[in-house]
Design a protein around this motif. Structure first.
Motif, PDB file in Angstrom:
ATOM      1  N   GLU A 190      38.960  49.639  37.385  1.00  0.00           N
ATOM      2  CA  GLU A 190      39.377  49.863  38.769  1.00  0.00           C
ATOM      3  C   GLU A 190      38.772  48.829  39.722  1.00  0.00           C
ATOM      4  O   GLU A 190      39.325  48.575  40.796  1.00  0.00           O
ATOM      5  CB  GLU A 190      38.984  51.275  39.209  1.00  0.00           C
ATOM      6  N   ILE A 191      37.659  48.225  39.318  1.00  0.00           N
ATOM      7  CA  ILE A 191      37.036  47.179  40.134  1.00  0.00           C
ATOM      8  C   ILE A 191      37.560  45.797  39.750  1.00  0.00           C
ATOM      9  O   ILE A 191      37.878  44.976  40.609  1.00  0.00           O
ATOM     10  CB  ILE A 191      35.493  47.221  39.968  1.00  0.00           C
ATOM     11  N   VAL A 192      37.667  45.529  38.454  1.00  0.00           N
ATOM     12  CA  VAL A 192      37.955  44.187  37.963  1.00  0.00           C
ATOM     13  C   VAL A 192      39.417  43.787  38.178  1.00  0.00           C
ATOM     14  O   VAL A 192      39.701  42.660  38.628  1.00  0.00           O
ATOM     15  CB  VAL A 192      37.569  44.066  36.477  1.00  0.00           C
ATOM     16  N   TYR A 193      40.346  44.661  37.881  1.00  0.00           N
ATOM     17  CA  TYR A 193      41.765  44.283  37.993  1.00  0.00           C
ATOM     18  C   TYR A 193      42.159  43.875  39.414  1.00  0.00           C
ATOM     19  O   TYR A 193      42.855  42.865  39.603  1.00  0.00           O
ATOM     20  CB  TYR A 193      42.662  45.411  37.482  1.00  0.00           C
ATOM     21  N   PRO A 194      41.743  44.609  40.454  1.00  0.00           N
ATOM     22  CA  PRO A 194      42.068  44.161  41.815  1.00  0.00           C
ATOM     23  C   PRO A 194      41.455  42.796  42.157  1.00  0.00           C
ATOM     24  O   PRO A 194      42.069  42.005  42.885  1.00  0.00           O
ATOM     25  CB  PRO A 194      41.481  45.275  42.702  1.00  0.00           C
ATOM     26  N   LEU A 195      40.258  42.508  41.634  1.00  0.00           N
ATOM     27  CA  LEU A 195      39.649  41.203  41.875  1.00  0.00           C
ATOM     28  C   LEU A 195      40.495  40.091  41.261  1.00  0.00           C
ATOM     29  O   LEU A 195      40.723  39.042  41.885  1.00  0.00           O
ATOM     30  CB  LEU A 195      38.241  41.156  41.271  1.00  0.00           C
ATOM     31  N   ILE A 196      40.963  40.322  40.052  1.00  0.00           N
ATOM     32  CA  ILE A 196      41.798  39.324  39.373  1.00  0.00           C
ATOM     33  C   ILE A 196      43.112  39.145  40.112  1.00  0.00           C
ATOM     34  O   ILE A 196      43.573  38.012  40.337  1.00  0.00           O
ATOM     35  CB  ILE A 196      42.045  39.739  37.914  1.00  0.00           C
ATOM     36  N   GLU A 197      43.702  40.253  40.510  1.00  0.00           N
ATOM     37  CA  GLU A 197      44.998  40.185  41.192  1.00  0.00           C
ATOM     38  C   GLU A 197      44.879  39.477  42.540  1.00  0.00           C
ATOM     39  O   GLU A 197      45.737  38.666  42.915  1.00  0.00           O
ATOM     40  CB  GLU A 197      45.551  41.600  41.391  1.00  0.00           C
ATOM     41  N   GLN A 198      43.807  39.749  43.258  1.00  0.00           N
ATOM     42  CA  GLN A 198      43.599  39.073  44.534  1.00  0.00           C
ATOM     43  C   GLN A 198      43.437  37.569  44.334  1.00  0.00           C
ATOM     44  O   GLN A 198      44.010  36.756  45.068  1.00  0.00           O
ATOM     45  CB  GLN A 198      42.363  39.638  45.243  1.00  0.00           C
ATOM     46  N   ALA A 199      42.661  37.188  43.329  1.00  0.00           N
ATOM     47  CA  ALA A 199      42.473  35.762  43.037  1.00  0.00           C
ATOM     48  C   ALA A 199      43.789  35.111  42.622  1.00  0.00           C
ATOM     49  O   ALA A 199      44.070  33.966  42.980  1.00  0.00           O
ATOM     50  CB  ALA A 199      41.431  35.594  41.934  1.00  0.00           C
TER      51      ALA A 199
END
Length: 435
Positions: A190-199
């Motif tokens: 839940e933390i990592v996927y949004p970071l990747i998607e934002q990048a």
């Protein structure tokens, strides 16, 4: 079950490094501890001993595919990630890392003023986490997000103990630790996927070398599409690699210093003389000779990577013992580092063994805290900078006292952290008394 890490070491040392068949009921792996045999498995015949089998299942539930796999997946991941962990590249990150560590250590001042003890494991994880996030992730992860991420990884690392001891149990049977592990794994996603998607939405800036940008550039096509699960697996694996070993080792350190006041006094003297009143910087590290000896001895007695499982691909022999294809082989630095044939007074913490005649090379594979061969840990160069900077920054400002001394047990998770809590009281060092 009470102390499996120490028990495995006892089996290996009692056998003087001979191959031991460990009886776990329906599952009987081979314990390999002699340096000759370690060299055979990890280097000479490494392609015949792969990172497969049931011991890897608990770890790969969270790390997935990539750097901890075998075959083409591992080759590709290593090619992408290795440039970020070379000695030269990590040296270039040292100044930023020193800034992050000094800033986080300064924040402990409030605990020093109030006398409130701190949890060693939590604080070592927090300090290392802040440094790793700054140097590997650039500005892509906020401090708040990073502080949410760190304890989830710690939970994953420690909650698989039962699965490691009984790897043959099917996952349809729930065992202690499963619930905490799955909850932590879901929180990580839940933390990592949004970071990747934002990048991915922002796009990679030219020349940007943070870990997420490098992974996206390598894994996604020109249209920005690709296997996001693979990017996630690479990111999670490398975050764990960069934080777990250092945080675990530094947690053990304070108990060791409590038990060896002479080592603590000499360490304080060297840090006060070399670092002085200012925060520790990268240029101090090569001059902290005794500190680096202490770290070497800490890695010998308390290697974070306590277990290196392998599976034989084809029939072979180790030390004259026939090993059939499909057999599980366990290598434990925790065991090899205690063999009396290669270490004088193996159970004694003695940094002096790493200087002068004591530093004369033994067997190349009598000491391998970061593994060996093609699968050796990518994060070891980062450790050589991180760990001394954390210790020097802490001990130039404070005297750390263990408030609850007790015998410690190594918890058999992804790393061997102390099972018991270690509480520390920070006492400020008066600047006028520093040399």
């Amino acid at each position: 079950m009470k102390d499996p890490v120490a028990e495995l070491a006892r089996m290996g040392t009692d056998a003087a490094g001979q191959v031991v068949r460990v009886d776990l009921g329906p599952f009987r792996p081979y314990l390999v501890s002699h340096p000759d045999h370690v060299q055979q498995v990890l280097t000479a015949q490494w392609s015949n001993f792969t990172r497969d089998g049931m011991f890897w299942r608990p770890v790969r539930r969270v790390t997935g595919r990539g750097i901890l796999r075998e075959g083409d997946e591992w080759v590709t991941a290593r090619k992408i990630l290795q440039p970020l962990f070379t000695a030269r590249y990590t040296a270039n990150l040292a100044e930023d890392m020193a800034d992050a560590i000094a800033e986080r250590v300064h924040e402990l001042e409030i605990h020093a003023r109030t006398g409130e003890p701190i949890d060693a494991a939590d604080q070592m994880t927090a300090i290392i986490n802040q440094a790793v996030v700054k140097v590997l992730f650039g500005g892509r992860i906020s401090r708040d997000t990073a502080e949410r991420l760190a304890p989830e990884f710690a939970t994953c690392a420690t909650s698989i103990a039962f699965r490691l001891l009984f790897p043959f149990l099917p996952y349809s049977i729930k065992v202690p630790g499963d619930r905490a592990y799955l909850r932590a794994m879901n929180n990580i996603d839940e933390i990592v996927y949004p970071l990747i998607e934002q990048a991915r939405r922002e796009g990679a800036s030219e020349g940007k070398t943070d870990l997420i940008s490098v992974l996206l550039a390598a894994r996604l096509g020109p249209d920005g599409r690709g296997d996001m699960r693979q990017v996630r697996d690479d990111l999670v694996s490398m975050y764990a690699t960069a934080t777990e070993t250092t945080a675990t080792s530094l947690t053990w350190l304070w108990a060791v210093l409590h038990e060896h006041p002479d080592v603590s006094a000499r360490l304080h003297e060297e840090i006060g003389r070399v670092v002085g009143n200012d925060p520790a910087r990268p240029e101090h590290v090569p001059r902290l000779a005794y500190l680096n000896m202490v770290l070497q001895e800490l890695l010998r007695l308390y290697p974070a990577g306590w277990l290196i499982p392998r599976q034989a691909v084809s029939d072979t022999k180790i030390g004259g013992v026939p090993i059939k294809a499909g057999s599980q082989v366990l290598i434990s630095p925790f065991t090899t580092h205690r063999l009396a044939e290669f270490w004088d007074r193996p159970l004694e913490f003695d940094p002096g063994r790493w200087t002068g005649d004591g530093a004369t090379p033994r067997h190349r594979y009598a000491f391998f805290p970061f593994g060996a061969g093609p699968h050796s840990c990518l994060g070891q160069n980062l450790f050589r900078i991180e760990a001394p900077l954390v210790i020097a920054n802490l001990l130039s400002r404070y005297r750390l006292t263990v408030t609850n001394p007790q015998p410690l047990t190594a918890l058999p998770g992804a790393s061997a952290r102390p099972k018991e809590q270690i509480m520390l009281r920070l006492v400020p060092i008066e600047r006028s008394t520093r040399s």
